[in-house]
Enzyme design. Structure first.
Site, PDB file in Angstrom:
ATOM      1  N   ASP A 202       0.864  -1.169   0.000  1.00 19.75           N
ATOM      2  CA  ASP A 202       0.000   0.000   0.000  1.00 19.75           C
ATOM      3  C   ASP A 202       0.909   1.231   0.000  1.00 19.75           C
ATOM      4  OD1 ASP A 202      -2.327   1.709   0.565  1.00 19.75           O
ATOM      5  OD2 ASP A 202      -1.470   1.854   2.575  1.00 19.75           O
TER       6      ASP A 202
ATOM      7  N   THR B 276      -2.569   0.181  -4.553  1.00 22.87           N
ATOM      8  CA  THR B 276      -2.962   1.464  -4.003  1.00 22.87           C
ATOM      9  C   THR B 276      -4.392   1.862  -4.355  1.00 22.87           C
ATOM     10  OG1 THR B 276      -2.365   3.823  -3.976  1.00 22.87           O
ATOM     11  CG2 THR B 276      -1.975   2.643  -6.030  1.00 22.87           C
ATOM     12  N   GLY B 277      -4.932   2.758  -3.577  1.00 23.99           N
ATOM     13  CA  GLY B 277      -6.206   3.379  -3.922  1.00 23.99           C
ATOM     14  C   GLY B 277      -6.026   4.533  -4.876  1.00 23.99           C
TER      15      GLY B 277
ATOM     16  N   LYS C  41      -8.286  -4.731  -3.597  1.00 27.52           N
ATOM     17  CA  LYS C  41      -6.839  -4.918  -3.680  1.00 27.52           C
ATOM     18  C   LYS C  41      -6.489  -6.402  -3.650  1.00 27.52           C
ATOM     19  CE  LYS C  41      -5.180  -0.597  -1.617  1.00 27.52           C
ATOM     20  NZ  LYS C  41      -4.289  -0.025  -0.578  1.00 27.52           N
TER      21      LYS C  41
ATOM     22  N   ASP D 254      -2.358  -0.253   5.955  1.00 29.07           N
ATOM     23  CA  ASP D 254      -2.731   0.474   7.170  1.00 29.07           C
ATOM     24  C   ASP D 254      -4.203   0.847   7.236  1.00 29.07           C
ATOM     25  OD1 ASP D 254      -2.553   2.562   5.091  1.00 29.07           O
ATOM     26  OD2 ASP D 254      -2.750   3.948   6.783  1.00 29.07           O
TER      27      ASP D 254
END
Length: 272
Positions: free
Chosen positions: A10, A44-45, A199, A222
């Site tokens: 992430d 990742t977002g 993800k 996280d």
């Protein structure tokens, strides 16, 4: 010899420090992992335009899993190679919500990020983009200039509300019934992707294409959108800055993202 073949990272709150940098210790630990044959992939977002400068900084040769797993982006050829956009009926409903509820949005498109409102977020992205090489700039697109959004592939729709209580009410009544995967990024923002996208699912798809078993992957994260990775990998590592409910889903907890948590975890549990 490590039993792992890949490291999934992430970015915000994990790979990146509070000032959005990769620490020297983390960079060196990832370089050592790659020297030992492990693949490193960003999960990742972020839109690919917000992720690729860090991919280039690390010198990675993998694709990037972007927008909470909505698609796989190939930096070498600058293209999306596999993905699942939002279904058109759900997108139409979200656009109706935007118009009727006076909310803001960041909308991930193939050629950039469309926006309505969200001036604080847009200003930050514009400033960050200005510091990148020109070929790595972010295309920020006012929504009023995209009149036919239903004809485009929309990968992620992030809905913002100045009043969190109103946003939660709207989500419960209008968004919850839609066939979308929903992640609360903050009390004032919810991230929406096609229901099969996460993800973890996109990482599983990539791993299969590489002949890597998910048990041979280490994942760092996280936040809520990292739990789908944690549930499927061999070693899930939560950052020390993660909320208690996120740490509870991990196999291990390392130090804060501002205290070289990735480097410490790799040295202790992967490269030792």
């Amino acid at each position: 010899m490590t039993p792992y073949q890949a490291i999934a990272l992430d970015m915000d709150g994990t790979l990146l420090t509070r000032d959005h940098r990769i620490s020297t210790a983390t960079r060196e630990a990832l370089e050592e992992a790659r020297r030992r044959g492990l693949k490193v992939i960003l999960v990742t977002g972020r839109h690919y335009m917000m992720a690729r400068p860090f991919h280039h900084e690390l010198g990675l040769d993998t694709p990037i899993i972007c927008s909470n797993g909505a698609y796989l982006y190939d930096p070498a050829h600058d293209c999306i190679v596999r993905g699942d956009p939002l279904p058109k009926p759900a997108l139409a409903t979200l656009l109706e919500v935007l118009e009727g509820e006076s909310m803001g949005a960041l909308i991930h498109l193939s050629e950039g990020i469309a926006y309505l409102g969200c001036q604080e977020q847009v200003t930050k992205m514009r400033g960050w983009s200005a510091r990148q090489p020109e070929h790595l700039n972010i295309a920020l697109l006012p929504l009023e200039e995209r009149p036919d959004l239903l004809a485009e592939s929309v990968w992620k729709f992030e809905l913002f509300g100045d009043d969190p209580a109103q946003l939660h009410d709207v989500v419960a009544s209008r968004v919850q019934p839609l066939p979308l995967n929903q992640d609360w990024a903050a009390p004032y923002a919810i991230e929406l992707v096609e229901r099969r996208c996460s993800k973890g699912n996109r990482l599983t798809q990539w791993a299969a294409s590489e002949g890597i078993d998910m048990a041979q992957i280490v994942a760092f994260g996280d936040n809520n959108n990292d739990i789908s990775m944690f549930a499927q990998v061999g070693l899930a590592v939560a950052m020390g800055n993660a909320a208690p409910q996120i740490r509870a889903q991990a196999h291990k907890v390392t130090a804060d993202h501002n205290e070289d948590g990735i480097a410490l975890a790799l040295q202790r549990w992967v490269l030792a």
